[in-house]
Design a protein around this motif. Structure first.
Motif, PDB file in Angstrom:
ATOM      1  N   ARG A 164      -8.956   4.815  13.613  1.00  0.00           N
ATOM      2  CA  ARG A 164      -9.752   5.292  14.652  1.00  0.00           C
ATOM      3  C   ARG A 164     -11.191   5.892  14.212  1.00  0.00           C
ATOM      4  NH1 ARG A 164      -5.217   6.295  18.511  1.00  0.00           N
ATOM      5  NH2 ARG A 164      -5.562   4.964  20.160  1.00  0.00           N
ATOM      6  N   GLU A 165     -11.072   6.362  12.985  1.00  0.00           N
ATOM      7  CA  GLU A 165     -11.982   7.447  12.579  1.00  0.00           C
ATOM      8  C   GLU A 165     -13.041   6.429  11.737  1.00  0.00           C
ATOM      9  OE1 GLU A 165     -10.350  10.816  10.797  1.00  0.00           O
ATOM     10  OE2 GLU A 165      -9.582  11.634  12.580  1.00  0.00           O
ATOM     11  N   THR A 166     -12.102   5.575  11.031  1.00  0.00           N
ATOM     12  CA  THR A 166     -12.952   4.900   9.787  1.00  0.00           C
ATOM     13  C   THR A 166     -13.436   3.671  10.317  1.00  0.00           C
ATOM     14  OG1 THR A 166     -11.106   3.900   9.023  1.00  0.00           O
ATOM     15  CG2 THR A 166     -11.827   6.176   7.964  1.00  0.00           C
ATOM     16  N   ARG A 170       0.871  -1.267  -0.016  1.00  0.00           N
ATOM     17  CA  ARG A 170       0.079  -0.065   0.003  1.00  0.00           C
ATOM     18  C   ARG A 170       1.130   1.239   0.045  1.00  0.00           C
ATOM     19  NH1 ARG A 170      -5.330  -0.135   2.811  1.00  0.00           N
ATOM     20  NH2 ARG A 170      -6.011  -2.348   3.104  1.00  0.00           N
ATOM     21  N   PRO A 171       0.659   2.237  -0.836  1.00  0.00           N
ATOM     22  CA  PRO A 171       1.353   3.391  -0.749  1.00  0.00           C
ATOM     23  C   PRO A 171       1.212   4.019   0.361  1.00  0.00           C
ATOM     24  CG  PRO A 171      -0.210   3.615  -2.663  1.00  0.00           C
ATOM     25  CD  PRO A 171      -0.139   2.210  -2.022  1.00  0.00           C
ATOM     26  N   ARG A 172       2.092   5.033   0.798  1.00  0.00           N
ATOM     27  CA  ARG A 172       1.882   5.870   2.056  1.00  0.00           C
ATOM     28  C   ARG A 172       0.893   6.576   1.898  1.00  0.00           C
ATOM     29  NH1 ARG A 172       3.853  10.749   3.595  1.00  0.00           N
ATOM     30  NH2 ARG A 172       4.115  10.948   5.789  1.00  0.00           N
ATOM     31  N   GLY A 173       0.076   6.618   2.931  1.00  0.00           N
ATOM     32  CA  GLY A 173      -1.180   7.683   2.822  1.00  0.00           C
ATOM     33  C   GLY A 173      -0.908   8.958   3.007  1.00  0.00           C
ATOM     34  N   SER A 174      -2.074   9.938   3.269  1.00  0.00           N
ATOM     35  CA  SER A 174      -1.993  11.382   3.359  1.00  0.00           C
ATOM     36  C   SER A 174      -2.016  11.522   4.949  1.00  0.00           C
ATOM     37  CB  SER A 174      -2.793  12.097   2.450  1.00  0.00           C
ATOM     38  OG  SER A 174      -4.141  11.629   2.856  1.00  0.00           O
ATOM     39  N   ARG A 175      -2.366  10.547   5.777  1.00  0.00           N
ATOM     40  CA  ARG A 175      -2.451  10.881   6.932  1.00  0.00           C
ATOM     41  C   ARG A 175      -1.940   9.683   7.901  1.00  0.00           C
ATOM     42  NH1 ARG A 175      -8.426  10.917   8.136  1.00  0.00           N
ATOM     43  NH2 ARG A 175      -7.997  12.022   9.957  1.00  0.00           N
ATOM     44  N   PRO A 176      -1.736   9.999   9.206  1.00  0.00           N
ATOM     45  CA  PRO A 176      -1.259   8.903  10.225  1.00  0.00           C
ATOM     46  C   PRO A 176      -2.381   7.797  10.168  1.00  0.00           C
ATOM     47  CG  PRO A 176      -1.025  11.080  11.180  1.00  0.00           C
ATOM     48  CD  PRO A 176      -1.788  11.403   9.919  1.00  0.00           C
ATOM     49  N   PRO A 177      -1.809   6.687  10.131  1.00  0.00           N
ATOM     50  CA  PRO A 177      -2.825   5.525  10.056  1.00  0.00           C
ATOM     51  C   PRO A 177      -3.670   5.169  11.133  1.00  0.00           C
ATOM     52  CG  PRO A 177      -0.454   4.927  10.209  1.00  0.00           C
ATOM     53  CD  PRO A 177      -0.336   6.138   9.804  1.00  0.00           C
ATOM     54  N   VAL A 178      -3.097   5.200  12.488  1.00  0.00           N
ATOM     55  CA  VAL A 178      -3.864   4.898  13.370  1.00  0.00           C
ATOM     56  C   VAL A 178      -4.903   6.004  13.655  1.00  0.00           C
ATOM     57  CG1 VAL A 178      -3.906   4.589  16.085  1.00  0.00           C
ATOM     58  CG2 VAL A 178      -1.922   3.753  14.865  1.00  0.00           C
ATOM     59  N   TYR A 212      -8.423  -4.048  15.568  1.00  0.00           N
ATOM     60  CA  TYR A 212      -7.221  -4.908  16.338  1.00  0.00           C
ATOM     61  C   TYR A 212      -5.892  -3.937  16.457  1.00  0.00           C
ATOM     62  CZ  TYR A 212      -4.739  -6.644  12.231  1.00  0.00           C
ATOM     63  OH  TYR A 212      -4.237  -6.710  11.171  1.00  0.00           O
ATOM     64  N   MET A 213      -5.763  -3.598  15.402  1.00  0.00           N
ATOM     65  CA  MET A 213      -4.531  -2.693  15.530  1.00  0.00           C
ATOM     66  C   MET A 213      -4.504  -1.377  16.260  1.00  0.00           C
ATOM     67  SD  MET A 213      -3.068  -2.500  11.262  1.00  0.00           S
ATOM     68  CE  MET A 213      -2.990  -4.024  10.545  1.00  0.00           C
ATOM     69  N   ALA A 250     -15.103 -16.558   9.194  1.00  0.00           N
ATOM     70  CA  ALA A 250     -15.090 -15.271   8.577  1.00  0.00           C
ATOM     71  C   ALA A 250     -15.635 -14.202   9.633  1.00  0.00           C
ATOM     72  CB  ALA A 250     -15.774 -15.170   7.360  1.00  0.00           C
ATOM     73  N   GLN A 251     -14.799 -13.437  10.111  1.00  0.00           N
ATOM     74  CA  GLN A 251     -15.086 -12.496  10.938  1.00  0.00           C
ATOM     75  C   GLN A 251     -14.211 -11.236  11.105  1.00  0.00           C
ATOM     76  OE1 GLN A 251     -15.741 -14.209  14.983  1.00  0.00           O
ATOM     77  NE2 GLN A 251     -15.904 -12.253  15.838  1.00  0.00           N
ATOM     78  N   ALA A 252     -14.765 -10.139  11.149  1.00  0.00           N
ATOM     79  CA  ALA A 252     -14.007  -8.984  11.031  1.00  0.00           C
ATOM     80  C   ALA A 252     -13.133  -8.710  12.409  1.00  0.00           C
ATOM     81  CB  ALA A 252     -14.776  -7.747  10.802  1.00  0.00           C
ATOM     82  N   PRO A 253     -11.766  -8.256  12.316  1.00  0.00           N
ATOM     83  CA  PRO A 253     -10.987  -8.275  13.675  1.00  0.00           C
ATOM     84  C   PRO A 253     -11.323  -6.951  14.543  1.00  0.00           C
ATOM     85  CG  PRO A 253      -9.699  -7.695  11.763  1.00  0.00           C
ATOM     86  CD  PRO A 253     -11.021  -8.200  11.256  1.00  0.00           C
ATOM     87  N   ILE A 254     -12.491  -7.025  14.830  1.00  0.00           N
ATOM     88  CA  ILE A 254     -12.930  -5.744  15.849  1.00  0.00           C
ATOM     89  C   ILE A 254     -13.049  -6.374  17.240  1.00  0.00           C
ATOM     90  CG2 ILE A 254     -14.838  -4.121  16.062  1.00  0.00           C
ATOM     91  CD1 ILE A 254     -13.486  -3.918  13.390  1.00  0.00           C
ATOM     92  N   VAL A 255     -12.261  -5.868  18.051  1.00  0.00           N
ATOM     93  CA  VAL A 255     -12.275  -6.347  19.666  1.00  0.00           C
ATOM     94  C   VAL A 255     -13.634  -5.768  20.291  1.00  0.00           C
ATOM     95  CG1 VAL A 255     -11.187  -6.245  21.804  1.00  0.00           C
ATOM     96  CG2 VAL A 255      -9.880  -6.505  19.660  1.00  0.00           C
ATOM     97  N   PRO A 256     -14.394  -6.532  20.983  1.00  0.00           N
ATOM     98  CA  PRO A 256     -15.551  -5.896  21.629  1.00  0.00           C
ATOM     99  C   PRO A 256     -15.277  -4.816  22.760  1.00  0.00           C
ATOM    100  CG  PRO A 256     -15.396  -8.334  22.264  1.00  0.00           C
ATOM    101  CD  PRO A 256     -14.486  -7.851  21.166  1.00  0.00           C
ATOM    102  N   ALA A 257     -16.201  -4.113  22.955  1.00  0.00           N
ATOM    103  CA  ALA A 257     -15.809  -3.223  24.200  1.00  0.00           C
ATOM    104  C   ALA A 257     -15.602  -3.997  25.316  1.00  0.00           C
ATOM    105  CB  ALA A 257     -17.141  -2.114  24.414  1.00  0.00           C
ATOM    106  N   GLY A 258     -14.557  -3.434  26.092  1.00  0.00           N
ATOM    107  CA  GLY A 258     -13.998  -4.094  27.287  1.00  0.00           C
ATOM    108  C   GLY A 258     -13.543  -5.485  27.326  1.00  0.00           C
TER     109      GLY A 258
END
Length: 318
Positions: A142-144, A130-138, A150-151, A185-193
């Motif tokens: 967080r926003e998207t 992936r080419p370097r983006g225009s904004r910091p990735p973390v 997980y990252m 097949a599951q998105a790597p989204i950690v549940p709150a807490g």
């Protein structure tokens, strides 16, 4: 049967690195991902050696027998590329084919981008360039995607490694199964807490490519160094963005190959398929893209024969 041998090599980067190796001939450097080590390349080491290559799989910075510094800032992409280039030089090779899976893929891509004089060819597995983006990735993640991605979860000091180290056998068994072609097949989204293992179910039985002996080997390899070094790679995502400004959208010129499984969750990440389709724009010498059906994230372990065939065809073409 070809033997895999082990030794420690003083990389020109200043890090003493454990390597597994086999064979003699042109150098092929095999860079593992998370949470893996040299052992993830066990099938490729012998196949490449039998085909006339010197195959070398290091434990990368922070991992397994290599270990690494305590400072999280010592795990930037510049350190990781420096380790790869330093190994090529320490192993007596003027150039090498650099192969990377998972986190090893960005190291391979960046090594080819930053030091093309050292790279005869580059192979990325699972993670397209992936080419370097225009904004910091973390910040962008967080926003998207949200705090549960997980990252983003891995940015917390001490939290993810404490979770993984409570029961390493469970960690490896569940993580390797969950991201495989046989896993959910599951998105790597950690549940709150919650934690990462909350979204990695315990398998009723292991897939045929993974045995309890394999799990035990990973546990033993991680026994001394643990998970802090590996997780520190993720804690440098924004730092990497800052450090690579000089290579913003710079092309990767060496001949390239990409291999992935069609059930790899990485290819379901936002814009991943677009990055795959457009990779040739930034990797102009991309020779081939191989997508293996019914295969998950651990491509070189799940489908070793097909991966070996693709690797050897690429190497011989060079």
């Amino acid at each position: 049967m070809t033997e895999i041998t082990h030794r420690f090599v003083d990389s020109q980067s200043g890090l003493r690195m454990h390597v597994a190796e086999a064979g003699e001939g042109p150098l092929v450097l095999l860079l593992h991902g998370f949470p893996e080590c040299w052992y993830s390349w066990r099938h490729q080491l012998t196949a490449l050696a039998d085909a006339g290559f010197h195959a070398v799989a290091p434990d990368q910075r922070g991992y397994a027998r290599t270990g690494g510094p305590a400072d999280p800032a010592s795990y930037s992409i510049l350190h990781l590329v420096g380790d790869a280039v330093g190994l090529i030089e320490a192993l007596g090779g003027e150039r090498a084919v650099v192969v990377g899976h998972d986190w090893g893929a960005p190291v391979a891509w960046h090594t080819a981008q930053m030091r093309p004089d050292k790279v005869r060819g580059v192979v990325g597995m699972s993670v397209p360039h992936r080419p370097r983006g225009s904004r910091p990735p973390v910040q962008t993640m967080r926003e998207t995607i949200g705090e549960g991605f997980y990252m983003v979860y891995y940015q917390q000091p001490g939290v993810p490694e404490a979770e993984f180290e409570r029961d390493p056998a469970e960690t490896f068994r569940r993580t390797l199964y969950a991201a495989s072609g046989q896993g959910p097949a599951q998105a790597p989204i950690v549940p709150a807490g919650g934690g990462m293992l909350d979204i990695t179910p315990e398998p009723a039985e292991l897939p045929d490519w993974l045995s309890e002996d394999d799990v035990a080997t990973y546990v033993a390899e991680y026994a001394e160094s643990g998970f802090t070094g590996p997780v520190n790679w993720y804690r440098n995502l924004d730092r990497n963005w800052e450090l690579t400004a000089a290579w913003h959208r710079a092309p990767i010129s060496p001949p390239a190959l990409f291999i992935a499984g069609d059930r790899d969750a990485v290819l379901a990440f936002p814009n991943a398929r677009r990055a795959l389709d457009r990779m040739v724009d930034f990797v102009p010498n991309l020779r081939t893209t191989v997508v293996l059906p019914d295969c998950g994230h651990w491509v070189q372990q799940e489908r070793p024969a097909e991966v070996n065939d693709a690797l050897l065809a690429f190497l011989r073409d060079l």
